[in-house]
Write an enzyme that holds these catalytic residues in place. Structure first.
Site, short mmCIF file in Angstrom:
data_model
loop_
_atom_site.label_atom_id
_atom_site.label_comp_id
_atom_site.label_asym_id
_atom_site.label_seq_id
_atom_site.Cartn_x
_atom_site.Cartn_y
_atom_site.Cartn_z
N GLU A 63 37.20 110.46 84.10
CA GLU A 63 36.61 109.15 83.91
C GLU A 63 35.49 108.80 84.87
OE1 GLU A 63 37.53 106.78 81.51
OE2 GLU A 63 38.61 108.46 80.63
N SER A 109 101.67 85.62 70.13
CA SER A 109 102.57 85.69 71.29
C SER A 109 101.84 85.96 72.60
CB SER A 109 103.63 86.79 71.06
OG SER A 109 104.44 86.46 69.96
#
Length: 779
Positions: A87, A463
């Site tokens: 770049e 229960s």
């Protein structure tokens, strides 16, 4: 001739000054419009929300952009060389603009009327990416140059480079080089090879055109050009160039590296935080550390999955999910359809290619073929109803046919036919000392069904509620040896809509029964009489202390049988008070929240049990139950496992575990809640639309195996951790029939724990004890 050159020289000087005046004018015109470069120091990258377990295993990632910002010091020098070669090779030397590149761009503009190559430096790209649009105009380009010059004045080269590599888009939702390394190679940038560094360095120019996944040929060309540039700039030597150039394309798409399946908890976190942070939650880089223990969460995942699959398979085979006509479609099309079929956890899709006498040939999702043996499918009696299955199959064709879409899983190293369960389940486990949720599963599979049954399913506990009624009775002066008559009873109660004739699940009645035995054998009629004796309001108050919603507690005797509406999370939180000695803790699942800079925004400060503290301390859990009452309740519930409805848990070979089964009317809900002082966990099984699980399905059948599988792993490295009797608790010998003190020399006497004021006052008589034994022998 000399005068001509003088004239030309003067003209050049004039043009130079004219150009300088024009540039100066343009500078003064554009300069006030430039944004504040200093803001780059405060820039916030759009980074997804990441959620972790307490031991930092990634659970989920929320956000459109995959980005993991890194510092300049974390960038490998080799990658820096690759990117600058691609770049901006003079990046660390120029002052923000490349005169040669700009001259080339200006010439193209003058000759074609268009900007074809920008001559951009990395600094100019930072200016464009953070402040400007992508339009190709002279005005934008000039602004870009001016900004680049300012950026170079305000920031160091390292800061500029860091901004660039974290901002750039590199394809497949990846922003920044760290995310790209994760997406393409499943590794961090520091662990990539030279060839892989060069491949990623080639992406900023055109992420689609040079993409190694979608366009590998062009990606190789771009990579090799960068490698040659690196060589010409003396960044790499001849051997490195040759080896990297010959490297094949190894990129493939990697999803976020999810390390722990806890999607129900991830959604709880997302929903909880969205109300506070809004859409910023998905972009501001928050990290959330939950209370989950990754090993316990994995154990819970497996336990729930195996439990629901086991229930599904013992009720028969539901048949193929779909039937595909292999004669009308090519195998390529069949494979495509199969690849699109979702896998649910361990359940993988497969297509039957053919059946033999005792085996079937399958096409798998990965394109491989496999043989399903008879041992892996012989279980598959056809489903008729929850209470009935068909005849045992004799051959493979009795079970499946060519073109059937089926599910398989691996079991004991072999393929096993299975199916997606229609039944659902949940499991949640807490640390009873502070309420931290260490594992939570909200259903069979989050992808298949996102409804979280641990927190959202309001069901009757059956229960499983009885221990609270018994604890309330113990608090009111009853003892584990108190006798309650287990005999038929009829209630005429307007609140119960007519006559109510409750029964024990066995349909039998056992007469006077000690409280301890009544609880571990889960005797319904004793529970009802006990509730009537202490009063409904007393029981509701006791439940209210444990955190249950009083408005959802029935105001009648059915409360004793668990007809309230609760979630598994509420139930396990209530049980935590039995496990921790009577303290109230609140469940929580977010331990810490950090921002993108690693700063803590929230740290949990839960109510924590501190039974040894003599002074008040911040966040000390309040005591809600008497420690002697909780000790007795814990001790009685240990007998649920030793000799009651939870005996299957004896397989764990521990003496410190306690719990209670729960089954509602018509077996619509099956529960088991159990604990020691380290962990408390609740497992639930049922259908989303309440209907019977089958006449042979109870809490001890459907839910307890899930709890056992979880606790086997959770307690594997934990020493025994049962509570010691607190001061004020004594152990004395009693007559097991009458609950009175044993007479001297009584051979069948048993030990029982009492609070000192509740020790029986009378002794059993030898004659009544012998008569009771004789009567027992008759029956």
């Amino acid at each position: 001739m000399v005068s001509f050159f003088k004239l030309l020289f003067k003209l050049g000087i004039f043009c130079f000054f004219l150009g300088s005046i024009a540039l100066a004018g343009a500078y003064f015109y554009f300069s006030p419009k430039l944004p504040d470069v200093e803001s780059l120091r405060e820039v916030k990258f759009q980074t997804p929300l990441r959620i972790y377990s307490q031991d930092e295993k990634l659970i989920a990632e929320f956000g459109e952009k995959r980005r993991t910002p890194i510092n300049f010091s974390e960038i490998p020098p080799q990658f820096t060389h690759a990117l600058t070669a691609a770049e901006d090779s003079r990046f660390f030397d120029h002052f923000g603009i490349d005169i040669k590149g700009l001259t080339r761009a200006a010439f193209q503009l003058a000759t074609t009327g268009k900007i074809q190559s920008g001559g951009s430096t990395i600094t100019m790209q930072v200016a464009k990416n953070f402040f400007l649009t992508r339009e190709r105009t002279f005005t934008r380009k000039f602004m870009e140059i001016l900004l680049a010059l300012r950026i170079e004045q305000e920031l160091s080269k390292e800061e500029i480079f860091e901004l660039y590599i974290n901002k750039i888009y590199l394809g497949h939702r990846s922003y920044g080089i760290q995310a790209a390394a994760n997406v393409y190679y499943g590794k961090d940038i520091e662990n990539l090879s030279l060839a892989q560094h060069a491949m990623i360095a080639g992406l900023p120019k055109a992420p689609s055109a040079f993409n190694p996944i979608t366009n590998p040929s062009r990606a190789i060309e771009r990579r090799n050009w960068i490698l040659k540039r690196m060589h010409s700039l003396s960044f790499i030597n001849d051997q490195q160039l040759e080896e990297a150039t010959k490297s094949p394309v190894t990129a493939k798409y990697h999803t976020s590296d999810i390390e722990l399946r806890a999607y129900y908890v991830a959604e709880m976190v997302r929903k909880n935080l969205y109300d506070k942070y809004g859409e910023n939650l998905y972009t501001d880089g928050y990290k959330v550390y939950t209370t989950l223990d990754s090993s316990l969460q994995s154990s819970a995942n497996v336990a729930v999955s195996n439990g629901l699959i086991a229930y599904s398979e013992r009720h028969g085979y539901l048949g193929a999910e779909a039937k595909w006509d292999l004669t009308q479609e090519s195998m390529v099309e069949i494979q495509k359809k199969l690849n699109k079929t979702i896998s649910y956890g361990v359940l993988k899709p497969a297509v039957v290619l053919s059946t033999g006498d005792k085996e079937a040939e399958l096409l798998l999702k990965d394109g491989e073929k496999a043989t399903l043996k008879w041992e892996g499918m012989s279980w598959a009696k056809p489903y008729k109803s929850v209470n009935r299955v068909g005849k045992s199959p004799k051959k493979a064709s009795d079970i499946m046919a060519t073109g059937d879409l089926i599910r398989i899983r691996e079991k004991d190293g072999e393929l096993h036919l299975t199916q997606i369960p229609k039944v659902q389940g949940a499991m949640v486990a807490l640390n009873p000392q502070d309420g931290a949720i260490v594992s939570l599963v909200g259903g069979f599979n989050f992808t298949h069904n996102k409804f979280n049954r641990s927190t959202q399913a309001v069901r009757q506990p059956g229960s499983n509620f009885k221990p609270f009624i018994y604890a309330a009775a113990l608090d009111k002066g009853y003892s584990a040896a108190s006798l309650i008559n287990d005999a038929p009873i009829v209630f005429h109660d307007k609140k119960l809509e007519g006559n109510w004739r409750p029964e024990n699940s066995s349909k039998k009645f056992y007469g006077p029964t000690r409280l301890r035995e009544a609880l571990y054998r889960s005797r319904n009629l004793v529970s009802i009489r006990l509730l009537r004796a202490i009063g409904i309001d007393t029981a509701q108050s006791y439940l209210d202390l444990a955190g249950f919603d009083r408005t959802k507690l029935p105001n009648n005797l059915s409360l004793s049988l668990g007809s309230a509406d609760v979630t598994p999370l509420q139930l396990v939180t209530g049980y935590a008070s039995f496990a921790n000695g009577g303290y109230k803790v609140n469940p929580y699942f977010i331990q810490r929240i950090e921002n993108s800079f690693g700063e803590a925004l929230h740290t949990a400060k839960p109510l924590t049990v501190c039974s040894e503290c003599t002074e008040e301390i911040p966040n000390k859990a309040p005591r809600i139950y008497d420690e002697k009452v909780t000790f007795l309740t814990y001790n009685i519930m240990q007998d649920v496992i030793k000799r009651g409805t939870g005996r299957k848990a004896l397989v764990l070979k521990r003496t410190d575990i306690a719990g209670k089964t729960g089954t509602t009317n018509d077996q619509k809900d099956a529960w088991f809640s159990g604990f020691n002082r380290d962990y408390v966990a609740t497992a639930w099984v049922g259908f989303d639309q309440p209907t019977t699980l089958g006449r042979r399905e109870f809490g001890g059948t459907a839910a307890l195996p899930i709890w056992i599988d979880f606790m086997r792993e959770a307690l594997k490295e934990k020493p025994e951790n049962a509570p010691s009797p607190p001061e004020g608790i004594v152990s004395v010998k009693i007559d097991p029939k009458s609950g009175k003190l044993a007479y001297p020399g009584q051979s069948d006497a048993i030990y029982e724990f009492f609070r000192k004021p509740n020790i029986p006052r009378g002794y059993a008589s030898p004659s009544s004890s012998r008569q009771s034994n004789a009567a027992e022998e008759l029956f």
